[in-house]
Design a protein around this motif. Structure first.
Motif, short mmCIF file in Angstrom:
data_model
loop_
_atom_site.label_atom_id
_atom_site.label_comp_id
_atom_site.label_asym_id
_atom_site.label_seq_id
_atom_site.Cartn_x
_atom_site.Cartn_y
_atom_site.Cartn_z
N GLU A 33 37.14 16.57 14.31
CA GLU A 33 37.96 17.47 13.47
C GLU A 33 37.42 18.88 13.44
OE1 GLU A 33 38.95 16.22 9.48
OE2 GLU A 33 39.51 14.25 10.29
N PHE A 47 32.76 5.29 -0.75
CA PHE A 47 33.81 5.71 0.18
C PHE A 47 35.15 5.12 -0.26
CE2 PHE A 47 29.76 5.91 2.21
CZ PHE A 47 29.79 7.09 2.93
N GLN A 49 38.66 3.41 -0.41
CA GLN A 49 39.25 2.29 0.31
C GLN A 49 40.78 2.42 0.26
OE1 GLN A 49 37.52 -1.53 -0.61
NE2 GLN A 49 35.46 -0.66 -0.77
N ASP A 50 41.44 2.03 1.36
CA ASP A 50 42.89 2.16 1.41
C ASP A 50 43.57 1.07 0.58
OD1 ASP A 50 42.64 4.36 3.08
OD2 ASP A 50 42.45 3.08 4.85
N GLU A 54 39.77 -2.95 2.12
CA GLU A 54 40.18 -2.26 3.36
C GLU A 54 39.54 -0.87 3.39
OE1 GLU A 54 44.41 -1.97 4.28
OE2 GLU A 54 44.63 -4.08 3.68
N ASP A 55 38.36 -0.84 4.03
CA ASP A 55 37.67 0.46 4.09
C ASP A 55 37.82 1.05 5.48
OD1 ASP A 55 35.53 -0.52 5.80
OD2 ASP A 55 34.86 -1.68 4.05
N ARG A 56 37.27 2.25 5.68
CA ARG A 56 37.38 2.91 7.00
C ARG A 56 36.04 2.85 7.73
NH1 ARG A 56 40.30 8.22 4.33
NH2 ARG A 56 41.46 6.95 2.83
N GLY A 57 35.34 1.76 7.52
CA GLY A 57 34.05 1.58 8.20
C GLY A 57 32.88 1.72 7.26
N TYR A 58 33.10 2.34 6.12
CA TYR A 58 32.03 2.52 5.14
C TYR A 58 32.57 2.19 3.76
CZ TYR A 58 29.66 4.73 8.97
OH TYR A 58 29.07 4.94 10.18
N GLU A 59 31.72 1.52 2.96
CA GLU A 59 32.17 1.21 1.60
C GLU A 59 31.22 1.75 0.54
OE1 GLU A 59 30.56 -3.40 1.56
OE2 GLU A 59 32.57 -2.95 2.35
#
Ligand code: P1T
Length: 399
Positions: A33, A47, A49-50, A54-59
């Motif tokens: 980016e 982090f 979560q959606d 359901e995280d984007r690799g990190y919680e």
């Protein structure tokens, strides 16, 4: 390097097959980016979560943090291993290896190890019913003889702290594996630039990142690297459960250090080699422990398993404790301090400093005498280092 290894160090396929290139690039590509060349310090404890779970690799940052991942991947690549884990200190990393064990298990330990390692093993884990046998790990027969049916782990350093003994990693790996035990090698003194224990059969490589990998005496950290997915999972379970993890700024600092590891280690090794040769001829010096010297008993093994001999050495003076204390207190370019591996030269007295936690009788048995002085040879000018030591030796001992 195989195609698999190639993919591991850079998924985008940039040419990163050289150690020096991986030191700089492995673990992080410029941010897609923003183009940021360095990984940001992700100062976030948690982090978004959606959806639940359901995280984007990190919680949560104890479990994982992007700056830490960049460091862990960088270190794994440098050690030629698949999995890296970073910790809040070298001791936290070592502790995590012991978390693999159960009460009743037995560990064979190379006798000459960092005093803090000896303390953790004997003063913490013996109370949890682990048993430790300390042996001269340069003597294969002694390692073999110490193995029992309960031995689950063999723990060695090479070169050792502070006597700079050289242990044959491949030979000890064979002994450990014959006894169904793991071999862990503390690679802090050599660094992966000079020695990669996994390639010689070790199961786990441990580091104090505080030393050469950080390289600038401004951060405390530790790491473990392995090639075994099950082992990594168990180490990761302990890493997350115990929580002795590094903060992202510490990870950032170590990553900055690893980029220059090859050039620093070349200069550390060169300066140490020259100082060792000079000290070896010095009339006040009884002996020099440096694996780069032909006379070192482990020289041939070191030449075979290391790419150079590193920046650490220790010196034996035939002098009173008081005289030796004067020597280490009188240097000006060498700073009297524990630790090692920074750009600046450090001097210390193992018997009263880094290895004071080892009982006196055991210290003597190992060879850590009151006349032993350890040098972490930095990157300063060699003439200044030599002059500084000469002046301090004259002040303490004469000659
Ligand atoms: O200090 P820490 O980052 O926790 O690392 C401990 C450690 C582990 N292994 C080796 C070989 C070490 O030398 C150390 C730390 N050693 C010193 C502080 C020292 O002066 O020797």
């Amino acid at each position: 390097m195989t195609d698999d290894e190639f993919e591991r160090v850079n998924e985008d396929g940039a040419s990163v097959d050289d150690f020096a290139t991986r030191a700089i690039h492995a673990g992080w590509d410029p941010d897609p980016e923003t183009g940021a060349i360095m990984p940001p310090v992700y100062a976030s404890s948690t982090f978004a979560q959606d959806a639940p779970g359901e995280d984007r690799g990190y919680e949560y940052s104890r479990t994982g943090n992007p700056t830490r991942t960049a460091l862990e991947d960088n270190l794994a690549s440098l050690e030629g291993g698949e999995y890296g884990r970073a910790f809040a200190s070298g001791m936290a990393a070592i502790n995590t290896v012991l978390n693999l064990l159960e009460s009743g298990d037995h560990v064979v330990v190379g006798r000459d190890v960092y005093g803090g390692t000896h303390r953790l093993f004997t003063q913490v884990y013996e109370d949890y019913d682990l048993e430790f046998s300390f042996v001269d790990a340069t003597d294969l027969k002694a390692v073999e003889a110490a193995m029992t049916s309960a031995t689950e782990l063999v723990w060695i350093e090479t070169p050792t702290n502070p006597l700079m003994q050289i242990v044959d990693i491949e030979a000890v790996a064979d002994v450990a594996h014959d006894g169904d035990a793991l071999l862990a090698v503390d690679n802090t003194f050599a660094t992966p630039y000079l020695q990669r224990p996994l390639a010689h059969g070790a199961d786990i490589v441990a580091h104090s990142l505080t030393k050469y990998l950080g390289g600038h005496s401004d951060v405390v950290g530790g790491a473990l690297v392995t090639d075994d997915p099950d082992l990594d999972e168990r180490l990761g379970f302990s890493q997350n459960s115990v929580g002795a993890t590094p903060d992202p700024f510490a990870c950032f600092l170590v990553l900055r250090g690893t980029k220059t590891l090859p050039v620093r280690m070349d200069r550390h090794s060169e300066n140490a080699r020259r100082l060792a040769a000079w000290l070896d001829d010095h009339p006040a010096v009884e002996g020099v422990h440096y694996p780069g010297l032909d006379s070192h008993p482990g020289h041939d093994i070191a030449a075979a398993q290391m790419d150079d001999f590193g920046g650490m050495l220790s010196v034996e003076f035939d002098a009173t404790l008081e005289a030796v204390r004067t020597v280490v207190s009188e240097t000006e370019v060498f700073t009297l301090a524990e630790s090692l591996g920074g750009v600046e030269s450090l001097i210390e007295h193992p018997a009263t400093m880094t290895h004071a936690a080892v009982p006196a009788a055991e210290r003597r048995e190992t060879g850590i005498t009151d006349g032993l002085v350890r040098l972490s040879v930095g990157l300063e000018g060699i003439d200044d280092l030599r002059t500084d030591l000469q002046r301090a030796i004259e002040a303490g001992i004469g000659g």
